[in-house]
Design a protein around this motif. Structure first.
Motif, short mmCIF file in Angstrom:
data_model
loop_
_atom_site.label_atom_id
_atom_site.label_comp_id
_atom_site.label_asym_id
_atom_site.label_seq_id
_atom_site.Cartn_x
_atom_site.Cartn_y
_atom_site.Cartn_z
N ASN A 180 0.82 -1.22 0.00
CA ASN A 180 0.00 0.00 0.00
C ASN A 180 0.85 1.27 0.00
N ALA A 181 2.15 1.13 0.23
CA ALA A 181 3.02 2.31 0.21
C ALA A 181 4.41 1.89 -0.22
N SER A 182 5.21 2.89 -0.60
CA SER A 182 6.57 2.60 -1.06
C SER A 182 7.46 2.14 0.09
N ASP A 227 -6.67 -0.76 -11.01
CA ASP A 227 -7.00 -2.18 -10.87
C ASP A 227 -6.06 -2.74 -9.79
N PRO A 228 -6.59 -3.54 -8.83
CA PRO A 228 -5.73 -3.96 -7.72
C PRO A 228 -4.45 -4.69 -8.15
N LEU A 229 -4.55 -5.54 -9.17
CA LEU A 229 -3.33 -6.28 -9.54
C LEU A 229 -2.30 -5.34 -10.17
N THR A 242 1.89 -12.73 -3.13
CA THR A 242 0.77 -13.57 -2.69
C THR A 242 -0.32 -13.69 -3.76
N THR A 243 -0.18 -12.91 -4.83
CA THR A 243 -1.15 -13.03 -5.93
C THR A 243 -0.74 -14.12 -6.93
N ILE A 262 -5.07 -3.18 1.07
CA ILE A 262 -4.59 -3.04 -0.31
C ILE A 262 -5.78 -2.74 -1.23
N GLN A 263 -6.90 -3.41 -0.97
CA GLN A 263 -8.10 -3.16 -1.77
C GLN A 263 -8.45 -1.66 -1.71
#
Ligand code: MSP
Length: 600
Positions: free
Chosen positions: A62-64, A113-115, A142-143, A103-104
């Protein structure tokens, strides 16, 4: 919090579920089976003691990345390189944690788009790690499909073993921590607009009340086994203060854990096998990454039996309570060690975007060099307590220890004025006998103290690397470097009369001993500063096959053994070991370097 127990019959993807009513009857034999498996795993460690599996936490996308993340990765990288030097087969996994509500929401806020969103940030972590010489052997996301299969399999085993049941959860949830909290873990606070809110007492993050039908994991059933594990393995969680924290938590309430969310709330995750209306809880999903990399559900024992986790203190409960409980529930061995480190603050404050004090590790490693940053983090970072980062501290430390002390020592030994032949000169036993004596000896008591310290250094460093007190290892190396500089200073080889053969032999001996010291320091420093060590050892003419732990015999001539380096030409001079950092380095733009120039 209220947990309702429901009895639901449903078939799972790969296995038949046990009814709740049969739970108590299966618990006892399963417990025996698990303990037997744990014993088996402990014995198999000795069969394969030359394998080592080291992991970092997988990083939220969600962040750098910031310096805290790099710190986790550098510690693990140091351990991995150290094990390789010791002749182990070492696997080193890192990666990114890409599912979950946090993350969503971050992808939604970015309008992506999340991916696509995950891939972008995951690439930033990969880029940082490649710039900082993080030599991971696997980078897991994890995807990935392999991970989904591992998570589904583990879920099915837990279900089959009767440790997951359908129930309902009502209680507090912190999305930034992706964590469920009991009433005692929550307190009152005001948000920036002055509104009263509830926050997690541990992280300070806002919590929300949630009430949902979902799947529960029978965490409460594992308290005594977790205590047994900890008491039988006092080094399972290190350092000691964190081990005590875990024991303390196990004295408190250990409610069952919600391990899924309704799909209407959380779509970005792995669906529960056989129930697409529920999504697997992100921490169960994320923890399984360690098994995925080990090869689970296919052959995984070679690596899983020798697993060591590096984690930050904020995620200890997930690793030292939830994770071992999931593993016990699935009949899998527990990790060998959970190494915990504390946090970096900046200017005495927690790093946060709102305070604008987040330190960018890529920018800093361009300013201070990759090895400079690695050295600083490992030299200044103390696992037991938080450390404060400032650019001024980095400069001061690197100038003193890498540029002046270590670099200065190499300069002295290789300076054409003292070493015109540019070789590893001969050692003269009369000038520096193995026993302190009078006769022709030119060595004094302090010189023998130095030799003793350098001879013992590998064992000292080994002990500190093994317990991940890397700062103590570096402290010990630094002290020896100072002693060697003192040795040269004491005997002032530049004042010796070269035309006198005795003086010449003594001069050669001083340089030989100093180069031997440098060879030991260069070898021991490889896990921490691989580029500097390589430059140092190459300059000394030490070949790649001569840099292992096994090749560490110091000053063989003092033990009546031939020294393979004696008389050998030094390697070519590729410049100063570490350039002094200028005062205004923190105000300068990062220097462009070959690797760092590529922006993500
Ligand atoms: N995704 C989870 C971990 C799942 S592991 C199965 C997570 N990710 S994180 O990105 O928030 O944190 C990753 C690591 O960075 C953790 O070990 C955390 O402790 C560490 N750090 C985060 N902030 C830190 C500092 N300020 N200082 C040092 N380490 C810090 O948690």
């Amino acid at each position: 919090m209220r947990i309702a127990f429901l009895t639901v019959t449903r078939s799972c993807k790969t296995v038949q579920r046990l009814h709740q009513s049969s739970f108590s009857s299966v618990l006892t034999p399963l417990k025996h089976q698990r303990i037997a498996l744990h014993r088996l795993s402990s014995s198999s460690v000795s069969q394969d003691e030359k394998s080592y599996y080291i992991t970092t936490p997988i990083f939220y996308v969600n962040a750098s990345p910031h310096i805290g993340h790099l710190y986790s990765a550098v510690i693990a990288d140091c351990l991995h390189r150290y094990k390789l030097l010791q002749g182990f087969k070492s696997k080193f996994a890192t990666g990114t944690d890409e599912h979950g509500l946090k993350i969503q929401q971050a992808a939604e806020a970015a309008g992506k788009d999340p991916l696509v969103f995950c891939t972008d940030v995951s690439e930033r972590f990969k880029h940082l790690f490649s710039c900082c010489n993080i030599s991971h052997t696997d980078f897991i996301r994890t995807t990935e499909q392999r991970h989904r299969e591992a998570v589904e399999h583990l879920w099915s085993v837990l279900w089959n073993n009767g440790f997951i049941y359908k129930g309902s959860y009502e209680g507090w949830y912190s999305t930034p921590d992706e964590s469920f909290l009991t009433a005692s873990q929550v307190g009152d606070a005001l948000d920036p607009s002055g509104k009263e809110i509830k926050v997690s007492l541990e992280s300070g993050h806002k919590v929300e009340w949630m009430k949902e039908e979902n799947y529960m994991f029978r965490l409460s059933a594992f308290r005594s086994e977790l205590l047994d594990w900890l008491s039988a393995n006092p080094l399972a969680v290190q350092p000691e203060r964190f081990y005590q924290d875990v024991l303390q938590w196990l004295q408190e309430d250990l409610p069952d854990l919600s391990v899924s969310r309704q799909k209407s709330r959380l779509q970005w995750g792995i669906p529960v096998p056989g129930d697409p209306e529920q999504t697997i809880y992100v921490w169960l999903d994320a923890l399984v990454n360690y098994l995925t990399v080990a090869g689970y559900p296919d052959e995984h024992s070679q690596w899983w039996n020798v697993a060591h986790h590096i984690i930050g203190k904020d995620i200890l409960k997930f690793h030292a309570i939830y994770w071992p409980a999931f593993l016990l529930g699935a009949g899998l061995p527990l990790p060998q060690t959970i190494h915990v480190h504390s946090h970096w603050t900046v200017g005495g404050k927690k790093m946060s975007k709102s305070l604008g004090n987040v330190v960018d590790p890529l920018e800093r490693s361009q300013m201070f060099t990759t090895d400079g940053m690695r050295y600083f983090l490992l030299r200044q970072g103390v696992p037991d307590s938080d450390c404060d980062y400032t650019d001024a501290k980095v400069m001061k430390l690197l100038n003193a220890e890498l540029a002046d002390s270590l670099g200065g020592l190499l300069n002295r030994c290789t300076a054409p004025a003292l070493n015109p032949a540019q070789i590893y000169p001969h050692f003269c036993s009369q000038s520096f006998p193995s026993e302190q004596s009078s006769g022709q000896s030119r060595a004094v008591a302090e010189d023998y103290h130095m030799l003793e310290a350098v001879k013992n250094l590998p064992a000292v460093v080994e002990q500190h690397y093994d317990t991940l007190h890397v700062y103590k290892a570096l402290e010990a190396i630094g002290a020896c470097v100072r002693q060697t500089n003192g040795f040269i200073q004491r005997h002032k080889p530049w004042k010796l009369d070269r035309s006198d053969c005795k003086d010449q032999r003594w001069l050669d001996t001083i340089i030989h001993v100093s180069l031997e010291c440098l060879r030991v320091y260069g070898t021991l420093l490889q896990p921490v500063v691989p580029e500097i060590s390589n430059k140092l050892l190459s300059r000394l003419g030490v070949r790649p096959g001569e840099r292992s732990w096994a090749a560490l015999m110091f000053l063989p001539k003092h033990q009546g053994v031939n020294c393979p380096f004696e008389g050998r030409a030094l390697g070519s001079n590729s410049g100063v070991l570490f350039s002094r950092l200028e005062k205004n380095v923190d105000k300068q733009k990062p220097k462009s370097s070959k690797k760092a120039a590529k922006e993500v």
